[in-house]
Design a protein around this motif. Structure first.
Motif, PDB file in Angstrom:
ATOM      1  N   THR A   7     -17.516  -4.410 -26.398  1.00 19.99           N
ATOM      2  CA  THR A   7     -17.829  -3.513 -27.509  1.00 19.99           C
ATOM      3  C   THR A   7     -18.298  -2.207 -27.000  1.00 19.99           C
ATOM      4  O   THR A   7     -19.167  -1.424 -27.548  1.00 19.99           O
ATOM      5  CB  THR A   7     -18.771  -4.034 -28.599  1.00 19.99           C
ATOM      6  N   ARG A 311     -12.534   6.007 -33.790  1.00 20.91           N
ATOM      7  CA  ARG A 311     -14.005   5.672 -33.462  1.00 20.91           C
ATOM      8  C   ARG A 311     -14.735   5.730 -34.620  1.00 20.91           C
ATOM      9  O   ARG A 311     -15.970   5.180 -34.669  1.00 20.91           O
ATOM     10  CB  ARG A 311     -14.276   7.232 -32.766  1.00 20.91           C
ATOM     11  N   PHE A 314     -14.374   2.023 -35.283  1.00 20.42           N
ATOM     12  CA  PHE A 314     -15.207   1.469 -34.367  1.00 20.42           C
ATOM     13  C   PHE A 314     -16.797   1.448 -34.578  1.00 20.42           C
ATOM     14  O   PHE A 314     -17.363   0.535 -34.546  1.00 20.42           O
ATOM     15  CB  PHE A 314     -14.937   2.211 -33.141  1.00 20.42           C
ATOM     16  N   ALA A 327     -14.976  -3.327 -33.455  1.00 19.16           N
ATOM     17  CA  ALA A 327     -15.946  -2.671 -32.579  1.00 19.16           C
ATOM     18  C   ALA A 327     -15.487  -3.251 -31.048  1.00 19.16           C
ATOM     19  O   ALA A 327     -15.922  -2.539 -29.914  1.00 19.16           O
ATOM     20  CB  ALA A 327     -17.368  -2.999 -32.589  1.00 19.16           C
ATOM     21  N   THR A 329     -13.717  -3.473 -27.600  1.00 12.84           N
ATOM     22  CA  THR A 329     -12.964  -2.380 -26.824  1.00 12.84           C
ATOM     23  C   THR A 329     -12.187  -3.088 -25.846  1.00 12.84           C
ATOM     24  O   THR A 329     -12.405  -4.359 -25.421  1.00 12.84           O
ATOM     25  CB  THR A 329     -13.810  -1.523 -26.083  1.00 12.84           C
ATOM     26  N   PRO A 335     -11.201   1.567 -27.904  1.00 19.18           N
ATOM     27  CA  PRO A 335     -11.353   0.742 -29.212  1.00 19.18           C
ATOM     28  C   PRO A 335     -10.045   0.176 -29.628  1.00 19.18           C
ATOM     29  O   PRO A 335      -9.526   0.880 -30.296  1.00 19.18           O
ATOM     30  CB  PRO A 335     -11.913   1.591 -30.214  1.00 19.18           C
ATOM     31  N   ALA A 338      -9.796  -1.265 -33.358  1.00 19.15           N
ATOM     32  CA  ALA A 338      -9.861   0.006 -34.361  1.00 19.15           C
ATOM     33  C   ALA A 338      -8.603   0.798 -34.378  1.00 19.15           C
ATOM     34  O   ALA A 338      -8.099   1.415 -35.424  1.00 19.15           O
ATOM     35  CB  ALA A 338     -11.045   0.603 -34.081  1.00 19.15           C
TER      36      ALA A 338
END
Length: 478
Positions: A7, A311, A314, A327, A329, A335, A338
């Motif tokens: 994350t 973002r 995220f 969240a 990644t 991310p 997201a």
């Protein structure tokens, strides 16, 4: 042995230049001149429009003084959502987060419409190959997703190339007008600046700066963020002001300052004011290049806004306001979930318009970009107010940088927000009833933020506390 999903965003990936590329690409200078400047001249203060861009730049620079002080105290991918949590408390941050998420995601939907429409039109005109606008738009958002998935540093490099090309084209146009006609200083006379409607001119000029606020979104991914983000913010605002202000000065000088407004009105329906001037000052070949670069500019804006919207998703996922899966990644810090949700949402909403047979320029673009514009302006206003409130709570003694300058910036931005609400038909480019009612979504976001904040405080206090704990080095006050 299983590995916990990451994350973490990639730290140290961006310098000042990288963030500036991401921000200016969202601003899309070439698109700003072809669309925003032309509208501002026609509907705003005509030959005095260059001053409108410079005045807005001054207001935003005053805001940026306080913004820089706030940026030195925190590093967070939540952007203005994080600023509002810090200044106005957790519930205020929820409201800002909801407004930001709505605004940026709607903005990406709008870019599918603009990119798709102009790709269909320009490519058909140049090659005869005619493909439906939604197919072009869908291809664009898919490519944007995969580019963003490759990492923010990769995006910044791609956007840097696009930005250099479109700014270079504007510089060539500016120099050509300077050499062939010269710049008319009467554009800055009180008579010109106050001609037509200065308030509308300022409102439309402000829309040309949308995207500068994204500098803070990339703070966690920047090198030495406490210095990089403020520098990138100042650089972005100054660069946007110079590019749009000087080029608009070239445009009104080319048309004649006194005749600028009527000339822009005559070209309003076709939207070809800049292209018609390009034919005269650059010739047919470079005008075709400008058309192609317009497509590059529109795609760059889509990629930049996709990164920004991802973002916000995220950050809200990391704070557990939205599903925490947002969240997660990739190994390169992008991310991924997201970004997937953001691109999917934009593609589906745009598809609904396409299936309904709606004209993208008449329905999709005005509704999505109009509401996105208003949302970002409100977000800027909330952030400006948060800066003033936070430093007053801290009893900070630096009155100029933490009260006077950001306070004036807040008043300026608040005035622009009032103008945007009162003239939403101009911001959205449509007076259709459904589009005129879209600002009510902001009321829904405010009420939703208040109710959801109350729910979290009573039933999920750990998540409610986490809204501030997700930020760095400060204690929030409700």
């Amino acid at each position: 042995m299983s590995t916990a999903p990451s994350t973490e965003l990639r730290q140290g990936a961006l310098g000042v230049a990288g963030i500036v590329f991401l921000v200016l690409a969202a601003v899309a200078p070439l698109t700003g001149i072809i669309v925003v400047a032309s509208l501002a001249i026609a509907l705003g203060n005509g030959g005095g429009t260059p001053m409108s861009f410079f005045l807005v730049a001054v207001v935003l620079l005053l805001f940026a003084i306080g913004y820089a002080q706030m940026s030195k105290q925190m590093v967070n991918a939540g952007g203005f959502y994080a600023f509002v949590v810090k200044g106005l408390g957790r519930t205020g941050g929820l409201i800002a987060g909801f407004i930001a998420t709505l605004g940026y995601n709607f903005f990406v939907v709008g870019t599918i419409g603009t990119s798709g429409f102009f790709m269909q039109t320009i490519i058909a005109d140049l090659t005869g190959f005619n493909l439906h606008w939604y197919v072009w738009g869908l291809l664009s958002i898919v490519v944007s997703f995969f580019m963003a998935r490759s990492g923010v540093d990769f995006s910044s490099k791609v956007l840097g190339v696009a930005l250099v090309l479109e700014v270079l084209m504007l510089v060539i146009f500016d120099v050509s007008v300077l050499v062939q006609t010269g710049y008319d200083v009467s554009a800055f006379s009180p008579q010109s600046v106050l001609s037509g409607s200065l308030p509308i001119g300022l409102l439309l000029a402000a829309t040309g700066f949308l995207g500068f606020e994204a500098t803070s979104l990339f703070s966690e991914e920047s090198k030495n963020p406490l210095k990089t983000v403020p520098r990138a913010t100042y650089t972005s605002i100054v660069a946007i002001g110079i590019i749009l202000g000087v080029t608009t000065w070239a445009v009104v000088s080319a048309t004649g300052v006194e005749q600028a407004q009527q000339t822009a009105i005559d070209h309003l329906d076709a939207g070809d004011l800049i292209f018609s001037l390009s034919e005269k000052y650059l010739g047919g070949g470079l005008t075709i290049v400008m058309m192609i670069l317009l497509l590059v500019s529109l795609f760059a804006a889509m990629l930049a806004f996709h990164n920004s919207a991802s973002r916000y998703l995220f950050s809200l996922g990391r704070a557990k306001v939205l599903p925490s899966v947002l969240a997660r990644t990739r190994s390169n810090g992008a991310p991924q979930f997201a970004g997937m949700v953001q691109a999917g949402f934009a593609a589906i909403v745009a598809a609904l318009f396409a299936v309904a047979g709606a004209d993208p320029i008449v329905s999709l673009v005005p509704s999505m970009l109009g509401f996105g514009t208003l949302s970002v302006l409100v977000l800027q206003g909330l952030a400006a107010l948060s800066i003033v409130v936070h430093f007053r709570r801290q009893k900070d003694g630096r009155l100029w940088s933490t009260l006077i300058a950001p306070g004036i910036g807040f008043l300026g931005i608040a005035s622009i927000v009032v103008l945007a609400v009162a003239n939403f038909d101009i911001v959205a480019g449509s007076d259709a009833l459904l589009i005129q009612l879209m600002p009510l979504l902001l009321v829904v976001a405010i009420i939703g933020g208040i109710l959801f904040g109350s729910h979290l405080r009573r039933n999920r206090p750990d998540v409610y506390r986490g809204l501030s704990e997700d930020l760095e080095r400060f204690t929030v006050r409700d």
